[in-house]
Motif scaffolding. Structure first.
Motif, short mmCIF file in Angstrom:
data_model
loop_
_atom_site.label_atom_id
_atom_site.label_comp_id
_atom_site.label_asym_id
_atom_site.label_seq_id
_atom_site.Cartn_x
_atom_site.Cartn_y
_atom_site.Cartn_z
N LEU A 788 24.38 4.35 -9.32
CA LEU A 788 23.32 5.31 -8.99
C LEU A 788 22.14 4.54 -8.40
CD1 LEU A 788 23.44 7.53 -12.21
CD2 LEU A 788 24.52 8.00 -10.01
N PRO A 789 22.15 4.25 -7.09
CA PRO A 789 21.12 3.39 -6.49
C PRO A 789 19.71 3.97 -6.55
CG PRO A 789 22.53 4.37 -4.80
CD PRO A 789 23.17 4.68 -6.10
N ASN A 790 19.59 5.31 -6.59
CA ASN A 790 18.27 5.94 -6.56
C ASN A 790 17.81 6.39 -7.95
OD1 ASN A 790 18.49 5.64 -3.78
ND2 ASN A 790 19.37 7.68 -3.51
N LEU A 791 18.41 5.83 -9.00
CA LEU A 791 18.11 6.31 -10.35
C LEU A 791 16.65 6.03 -10.73
CD1 LEU A 791 19.06 7.59 -12.96
CD2 LEU A 791 19.86 5.35 -13.72
N LYS A 792 16.16 4.83 -10.42
CA LYS A 792 14.77 4.50 -10.77
C LYS A 792 13.80 5.45 -10.09
CE LYS A 792 15.56 -0.41 -11.72
NZ LYS A 792 15.19 -1.80 -11.36
N LYS A 793 14.03 5.70 -8.82
CA LYS A 793 13.15 6.62 -8.09
C LYS A 793 13.20 8.02 -8.70
CE LYS A 793 12.28 8.29 -3.37
NZ LYS A 793 12.33 9.71 -3.70
N LEU A 794 14.40 8.45 -9.10
CA LEU A 794 14.55 9.77 -9.71
C LEU A 794 13.78 9.84 -11.03
CD1 LEU A 794 15.88 12.57 -9.79
CD2 LEU A 794 17.83 11.51 -10.96
N LYS A 795 13.85 8.77 -11.83
CA LYS A 795 13.12 8.77 -13.11
C LYS A 795 11.62 8.83 -12.88
CE LYS A 795 16.57 6.42 -15.97
NZ LYS A 795 16.89 5.22 -16.78
N LYS A 807 17.65 11.47 -20.19
CA LYS A 807 17.71 10.03 -19.91
C LYS A 807 19.05 9.45 -20.35
CE LYS A 807 12.69 9.30 -20.24
NZ LYS A 807 11.60 8.67 -21.01
N GLU A 808 19.53 9.93 -21.51
CA GLU A 808 20.83 9.46 -21.98
C GLU A 808 21.95 9.86 -21.02
OE1 GLU A 808 21.68 7.64 -24.47
OE2 GLU A 808 20.00 7.58 -25.84
N VAL A 809 21.87 11.09 -20.51
CA VAL A 809 22.91 11.58 -19.59
C VAL A 809 22.92 10.75 -18.31
CG1 VAL A 809 23.62 13.51 -18.14
CG2 VAL A 809 22.94 13.91 -20.51
N LEU A 810 21.74 10.42 -17.80
CA LEU A 810 21.65 9.70 -16.52
C LEU A 810 21.86 8.20 -16.66
CD1 LEU A 810 18.57 11.56 -14.97
CD2 LEU A 810 20.96 11.82 -14.33
N ASP A 811 21.88 7.71 -17.90
CA ASP A 811 22.04 6.27 -18.12
C ASP A 811 23.47 5.83 -17.77
OD1 ASP A 811 21.93 3.66 -18.85
OD2 ASP A 811 21.59 4.01 -21.00
N PRO A 812 23.66 4.95 -16.77
CA PRO A 812 25.03 4.52 -16.41
C PRO A 812 25.74 3.80 -17.54
CG PRO A 812 23.46 3.94 -14.68
CD PRO A 812 22.65 4.37 -15.86
N SER A 849 23.02 18.23 -9.44
CA SER A 849 21.94 17.96 -8.48
C SER A 849 21.22 16.66 -8.81
CB SER A 849 20.95 19.13 -8.48
OG SER A 849 20.29 19.24 -9.74
N LEU A 850 21.05 16.36 -10.11
CA LEU A 850 20.38 15.12 -10.50
C LEU A 850 21.22 13.91 -10.12
CD1 LEU A 850 18.83 15.92 -14.01
CD2 LEU A 850 17.67 15.78 -11.80
N PHE A 851 22.53 13.98 -10.34
CA PHE A 851 23.40 12.86 -9.99
C PHE A 851 23.40 12.61 -8.48
CE2 PHE A 851 25.63 13.60 -14.17
CZ PHE A 851 25.32 12.36 -14.69
N ILE A 852 23.37 13.69 -7.71
CA ILE A 852 23.33 13.53 -6.25
C ILE A 852 22.01 12.91 -5.82
CG2 ILE A 852 23.32 14.80 -4.07
CD1 ILE A 852 25.29 16.76 -5.32
N LYS A 853 20.91 13.36 -6.44
CA LYS A 853 19.61 12.76 -6.12
C LYS A 853 19.55 11.29 -6.53
CE LYS A 853 16.97 17.08 -6.48
NZ LYS A 853 15.96 17.82 -7.28
#
Length: 1448
Positions: A788-795, A807-812, A849-853
């Motif tokens: 997820l290259p854009n994860l930091k920006k999304l957070k 946050k747990e869900v999005l954590d790789p 939508s969050l994973f795509i972002k």
């Protein structure tokens, strides 16, 4: 007018003519007065089960034999095609097109040639092995009759030929002589469904007819039935026309009559649809419907189990039966089902005929037939209730639209295009508004009907495209002749397509043929599969290199699967666990079999699974032929389909079609497509069935008839065959052929190395289902996380608004995450279309939508749900979001698919307790707060089990004290305690190899207690002597109950906990019994010593109990919380425990009585020690052989080292010789140095191999110690060996044969070694030649230098005389340049020679490497030989000991 009723009873005088019973559905056709329906010989009809549509052919067949009509509805494939039927079909086609287009005689001749020599009937001709010229010759014999009929009835109004017709005129029916003129052909093959009369049919020709009689001219629309056979005007032929007049009532006024035309003579007979004839035919139709509907009945005895009912009686006409297409099925049903019935009688003349025709079948075969016929019938009845064509006329289009099974209010737009012969492309558009969300997908079967009355089932076909405004369909009929204002509806064609295939396969399995007999022996009688001994006898020499290259890309289990398939004579089962590369394995297998020259049939239940394999095969340029409809095939595979190949090559002859069928060794189709003509003419070497564990047994049988050997690939731990009927499921219909044959373990290969899941995701299925057998293919796979290259920006964008769960869900690093929507809330919603959960669907959309972002590609995300209606809800939300790249599908559609992120919507969330069923295993991963991920699953499992044990023990003690008397087996807290203990003991249990098989039970560690605690010998012996126990699990359960009654359970288990080194043989390192939680539970068990239990172990069915924890017994009430009184009670309990322990110590005096048994065991140990000495001698021999091999190894290493040193000297000499040369030669020397380093590395590898040999010696010594330990274990298995003596002898014989084979292989390897030594000698000779060539090269170099020096001297001499002879200087300069050029060319030649020599050296190194590889293979074979010898010796020792015991 008419109404439908449920019959409450049947009048006695009508019972014979109308077989109706209470509960039957009837349709009353006629007039009703004051609520009373009058149906008699003059008016009205009673239609039994009108929603069961029967064809006119079926009813006409029932006139002479009702039994044949009923069987033909079940076994539809038995009505196989014939030469005469094909010619009749072609004649129908020619006649229908001729009269429709009003063709001239020349045009009719052209049409006949076009049809016979076209593509339309090529497959049927191939099936019957007919030539087009033969067909054309017969067709031409009919054409004069065509012309004669057309001349008499179509083109000649003045024709005077008259017919007798019964027609109504002014309310009266008159038999008048009339002249017939056919004015217009309105339709051909008109399809009519009539739920009013329970009939269906296709009318050959629907014509507008003028009837000229004395009273005037009448114009009527009448049916015309065509017959190509003998002109008989039989009752069967006339009955079909009468039934077609009834069908016409659905769409038009009563024609009252029809015509029967015999094409061979051109004779046309009028057939009047008289009231009496129609009534009698409807009676026959009701009888057929009754037998089809009441094919089973509930028995009065027992639990109301279903049983097969009798068929209509067998007729007493052996001559008619002789030519009946249903003879085999009729006699089979009589023998298997009806002969067991008391009230069924057979004609005396037919009994010996029935016995003779079925004498090849064993009782087990007949039992298999009757059981599966019953299950198929039950399943068919459930399917007819839940789906079917009847929903088209029973449910309005608007209501079916809501369920997503229909699109109504459609009009036809654009022109109709004829794509191919008999295939018409239609376009439909919504009359107003957009098309609603639907379950109609591209490739789905559809039924097109008109929404007005009478236009049911106009045509059937397949969906080609679906858009927001249009639906295009490929239909079997051209609907352009209907009015432009016709409003259509498109219904999902569920129906009974393919329902006859399992019945037909069951019938084929019972036939008297070699193929059927072989399959009966393998499948019904469980005959063990056979295997070839040597792989070399299977692999052709030309294919060995290709096969070796393919095997390089496979892992060890996959290679084992390849070997097992190649060695099989009957069948092989490949267990494809999740992510283990099942599709890759099948692809590699097909490539290997194709390379070896075998023909392969590749099948699966779904088209998707077939195409997944074909897509991989296409990348490897493997040729194949794909059968099936192009609409169902993947777009990238369509060019390989039979349809596309025939179209592109313009195939128009049977010979060309046969070439297409024989052009490819690999043929692919679905299991339902095995009725293709190619399978009649062709037998395949191998049949590979993918998804075999998901396919019903009889569906899976279809392709097996077409092959000599078969391979089933699947995993019965995943999706089982779908069975709708609960009773059929209980009878065993959900058992796939894969699972049935899996008991033959020697034919099973397991794929255990997976590449799809990381280790944490894998642990879920590994622990719950696969007993720890799954393993990751590499460290990369094990530690893989989503990118997820854009994860930091999304957070940063989410900021503080994001919750912890998000946050747990999005954590790789959180690969598995469960979200509990119970507190959201997110209730489910049930409607006719199914069950959905809108809130859950919105959460799924939000997460997507969050994973795509965050940077994940939409194509890498998959959404799964078990409910189609939930998928529809999610798809609609996706459409609003305008995101179509995310795949949304059911669980079965995702079989074998890979995605980076999978989101599963389980939908169900109801207050109904029966809706949510939670097992203990799910608790290990359950989440109390939304989104909290499990970090260490095994630790959570241990904690959950410890908590459950605490609750169970505490609840049992408290309830027992309040109960106040001895507990028995039915006490619920006590039952729950044993269930919890069973789960605790099972946690982390290893799969152990027993003497004859693999097992995983808790009996192993419990059996160990008697060795550590002598007092436990008594209950262990009692458990073994219990007669009713058959399984190790049952013995373990009995042991626990006896230990509780002895009040010794805590003491016994404490012995195990202390000896954890012994427990490690049974448990994984993370198991509960190996950790602190196990010790805590054992400490808690001490409190149970205050409980008195009186358990009847004999009476309990301990083998088949289901251990499910009931958590409701542990829910606390407000009154149960806290209290000092409980502490006082517990203290009193502990005091009683100490008192009981003191009493138990006094019982130790009983140990003396056991000394006698110990003495006998010591004698047995003495014998085992002698056997151990023999085994040690054998090991010493093996060590000597190992030493000999090591010495041979050393010799080979010395020779290699000698060659390396010689090469090194040569390279150094070469470097010394050319070190003053130019820059190009310096590069060559650098390359030589690199090669020298590689040779040094090769030497190092050889030294490492010697180290491995030394370690093997240590392993042998360790094996010796393990052997000593194993001897002690075998002492405990002697009781079981007495029962298995015959099987052990068989195994011993197999082991002896394998030993012989191994010795033969050793001889072959020795021959290979001798050949290798010859090869080594050749290499030495070649090296000597290379040395000579190098010396020649050095001499040539010295000559070159001398000549160069000479040239320089001449140049100096000539330069001194230049001052005087300027003209001679120019000539000498030219000569020097020429010489210099020659010198350069000569040097270039030397360099080329050196390069060739380097290539020769490289080739020699390759051969050296091959020698090393062969040596490694030889060492492996030696190791395998040692293992086989060891096993054989163990078996012989066990047999000798058993013989000595038995002699005593």
């Amino acid at each position: 007018m008419g109404e439908r009723w449920e019959a409450l009873g049947a009048a006695g005088d009508n019972r014979e003519s109308v077989p109706v019973v209470p509960g039957d559905i009837v349709h009353l056709e006629g007039e009703c007065s004051s609520g009373t329906w009058v149906i008699n010989a003059q008016c009205g009809y009673l239609v039994l089960y009108p929603d069961l549509l029967l064809s006119g052919t079926t009813i006409s067949n029932s006139i002479r034999c009702m039994r044949r009509a009923v069987l033909s509805e079940r076994f539809r494939g038995s009505e196989s095609g014939s030469r005469q039927m094909l010619i009749g079909t072609i004649l129908h086609d020619i006649f229908q097109q001729s009269v429709t287009n009003n063709l001239t005689q020349e045009k009719v001749q052209e049409l006949a040639n076009k049809i016979v020599y076209g593509q339309k009937y090529l497959k049927e001709m191939y099936h019957l092995n007919l030539k087009q010229a033969q067909i054309m010759q017969e067709v031409e014999e009919y054409l004069p009759s065509f012309f004669k009929w057309a001349e008499d009835f179509m083109h000649n109004p003045a024709n005077q030929n008259k017919m007798q017709l019964k027609l109504s005129n002014g309310g009266k029916t008159e038999d008048v002589s009339s002249k017939i003129e056919i004015v217009d052909i309105l339709d051909i093959e008109e399809n009519i469904w009539s739920p009013r009369f329970g009939l269906k049919g296709k009318i050959d020709v629907t014509a507008r007819v003028k009837i000229h009689c004395q009273s005037g001219v009448q114009s009527r629309i009448m049916p015309l039935e065509l017959k190509s056979g003998k002109e008989s005007n039989s009752i069967e032929h006339r009955s079909q026309v009468i039934l077609y007049t009834l069908l016409n009532l659905e769409r038009r006024v009563d024609p009252e009559a029809g015509f029967l035309l015999y094409l061979k003579t051109g004779t046309m007979y009028p057939v009047s649809g008289a009231r009496m004839d129609r009534r009698e035919l409807m009676k026959l139709r009701n009888h057929v419907a009754f037998y089809l509907t009441h094919s089973t009945y509930k028995s009065d005895v027992g639990r109301q189990k279903s049983q097969l009912a009798a068929l209509p009686p067998v007729i007493d006409d052996s001559q008619a039966c002789k030519h009946c297409s249903q003879m085999h099925n009729c006699f089979l049903y009589s023998r298997a089902v009806e002969q067991k019935m008391a009230g069924v009688a057979f004609p005396p003349a037919m009994v010996p005929v029935i016995d003779r025709e079925t004498q090849h079948l064993k009782p087990s075969h007949l039992e298999y037939f009757s059981l599966w016929y019953l299950m198929l019938t039950l399943e068919l009845q459930s399917g007819e209730h839940k789906k079917g064509y009847k929903n088209i006329w029973m449910i309005p289009a608007l209501e079916r639209e809501k369920a997503g099974d229909c699109v109504g209010n459609m009009i036809r737009v654009d022109e109709v295009h004829e794509i191919s012969e008999g295939q018409y492309l239609h376009f439909f558009q919504r009359r107003n508004g957009a098309i609603p969300g639907t379950n109609l997908l591209v490739g789905d079967r559809v039924v097109v009907s008109g929404e007005e009355k009478g236009l049911l089932g106009l045509a059937t076909g397949y969906v080609r495209e679906v858009s927001a405004t249009k639906v295009s369909c490929l239909l079997g009929r051209n609907l352009s002749n209907l009015s432009e204002n016709t409003i259509f509806r498109l219904d999902h064609g569920e129906g009974d397509v393919g329902s006859g295939i399992p019945f037909e396969n069951l019938s084929k399995l019972m036939k008297d043929s070699p193929v059927s007999e072989r399959l009966r022996n393998l499948i019904i009688d469980f005959q063990k599969p056979h295997f070839i001994q040597h792989l070399s006898s299977v692999l052709p020499p030309k294919a060995k290199e290709t096969v070796a290259n393919i095997l390089k890309g496979l892992n060890k289990p996959q290679k084992q699967a390849m070997k097992q398939v190649l060695l099989s004579k009957d069948y092989t089962l490949i267990v494809g666990m999740p992510g283990t590369g099942k599709t890759t394995t099948i692809c590699a297998l097909v490539r290997i079999l194709s390379a070896c020259g075998f023909s392969v049939l590749l099948t699966s239940f779904t088209h998707t699974a077939v195409d997944n394999v074909l897509l991989k095969l296409a990348k490897f340029k493997v040729g194949f032929l794909r059968l099936g409809r192009a609409q169902k095939v993947h777009p990238d595979i369509q060019k390989y389909t039979e349809e596309e190949i025939c179209r592109s090559r313009s195939i128009k002859s049977v010979t060309d079609l046969e070439e297409v069928y024989n052009s490819q060794p690999v043929v692919a189709t679905s299991c339902m497509g095995v009725n293709h003509p190619i399978f009649v003419q062709k037998q395949f070497d191998f049949c590979i069935v993918d998804e075999a564990s998901q396919i019903s047994q009889l569906i899976c049988l279809g392709p097996l008839f077409c092959s000599k050997r078969f391979v089933l690939v699947g995993d019965h731990q995943q999706l089982p065959p779908l069975v709708l009927n609960a009773e059929a499921r209980d009878l065993g219909m959900s058992e796939s052929l894969f699972k049935r044959l899996e008991q033959n373990q020697n034919a099973v290969v397991q794929l255990t190395v997976q590449y799809r899941m990381n280790s944490k995701i894998m642990s879920l299925s590994n622990m719950l289902v696969y007993e720890g057998k799954l393993e990751c293919g590499s460290e990369k796979v094990s530690n893989a996380t989503v990118n997820l290259p854009n994860l930091k920006k999304l957070k940063l964008d989410l900021g503080d608004a994001s919750k912890t769960w998000l946050k747990e869900v999005l954590d790789p690093d959180t690969p598995v995450c469960f979200l509990n929507t119970e507190k959201v809330p997110a209730p489910e919603h049930a409607e006719k279309g199914g069950i959905s959960n809108v809130t859950e669907a919105k959460i799924v959309l939000f997460l997507t939508s969050l994973f795509i972002k965050a940077g994940c590609k939409p194509s890498d995300i998959g959404i799964i749900s078990p409910y189609r209606h939930q998928l529809k809800t999610i798809t609609d939300l996706m459409a609003k979001w305008k995101e179509s790249r995310v795949e949304v599908n059911t669980v079965d559609k995702y079989q074998g698919r890979d995605k980076s992120i999978i989101i599963v919507s389980f939908v169900r969330n109801s207050i109904d307790e029966n809706t949510q069923a939670v097992t203990p295993f799910v608790l290990f991963f359950a989440v109390s707060e939304a989104g909290r991920a499990v970090k260490d699953p095994t630790a959570v499992e241990r904690a959950n089990l410890l908590n459950m044990a605490k609750l169970s023990i505490k609840g049992l003690i408290e309830s027992a004290l309040s109960f106040g008397r001895t507990l028995d087996s039915d006490y619920p807290p006590l039952q729950q305690f044993f269930v919890v203990m069973e789960h605790c003991l099972k946690h982390g249990l290893k799969v152990r190899k027993s003497f004859l098989s693999y097992n995983k039970t808790i009996w192993g560690p419990l059996e160990l207690v008697e060795k550590l605690y002598p007092e436990a010998e008594e209950i262990a012996a009692s458990v073994r002597d219990l007669p009713g126990l058959k399984t190790p699990l049952g013995r373990a359960r009995a042991w626990l109950r006896l230990a509780l009654m002895q009040k010794k359970m805590a003491d016994y288990l404490r012995c195990l906990i202390i000896q954890r080194d012994l427990l490690s043989e049974f448990y994984e390192y993370h198991a509960l019994m190996m950790e602190e939680e196990g010790a805590v539970i054992v400490g808690l068990l001490v409190g149970l010593n205050v409980i008195d239990a009186n358990l009847c172990v004999k009476g309990e069915d301990l083998d088949s109990q289901v251990g499910v924890i009931d958590f409701s017994v542990y829910l606390k009430s407000d009154d149960d919380i806290g209290g000092k009184e409980r502490n006082v009670q517990i203290a009193a309990i502990l005091d009683q425990k100490n008192y009981v322990e003191e009493l138990n110590r006094q019982l130790n005096s009983t140990v003396s009585s056991l000394h006698a048994r110990v003495d006998s065991l010591e004698k047995s140990n003495t014998k085992l020690i002698e056997e151990l000495a023999i085994a040690k001698n054998n090991i010493i021999k093996l060590q000597e052989e190992n030493h000999q091999l090591r010495s041979e190894n050393t010799l080979i290493l010395m020779k290699t080292q000698h060659h390396l040193e010689a090469t090194k000297v040569d390279v150094e000499a070469e470097l010394q010789t050319y070190k003053h040369s130019r820059q190009g030669l310096d590069e060559m020397y650098t390359e030589a140095r690199r090669q020298l380093r590689e040779e040094a590395q090769l030497r190092q590898d050889m030294e490492n191999e010697l180290v491995v040999q030394v370690s093997m010696k240590h392993e042998i010594e360790l094996a010796m110690k393990l052997l000593e330990k194993d001897i002690h274990e075998k002492q405990d298995t002697l009781i079981g060996l007495r029962q298995q003596l015959d099987e052990v002898k068989a195994i011993n014989m197999e082991m002896y044969q394998k030993l012989q084979v191994s010795e033969d292989a050793m001889k072959e390897k020795n021959e290979i070694i001798s050949r290798l030594e010859d090869k080594t000698n050749q290499i030495n000779a070649t090296m000597k030649q290379l040395e000579q060539r190098l010396q020649q090269a050095e001499k040539a170099q010295m000559d070159a230098e001398a000549e160069d020096e000479k040239l320089k001297q001449e140049y100096v001499n000539k330069s001194e005389s230049l001052q005087n002879e300027f003209s001679q200087k120019e000539k000498q300069l030219l000569q020097l340049e020429t010489d210099l050029k020659i010198e350069k060319e000569w040097r270039q030649t030397l360099e080329d020679d050196l390069q060739k020599e380097k290539e020769i050296v490289s080739h020699l190194r390759t051969e050296t490497q091959e020698i090393v590889n062969l040596k490694k293979e030889f060492l492996k074979l030696q190791e395998k030989n040692k293992q086989l010898k060891s096993v054989c010796e163990d078996q012989e020792a066990a047999l000798q000991e058993l013989a000595s015991k038995l002699s005593e």
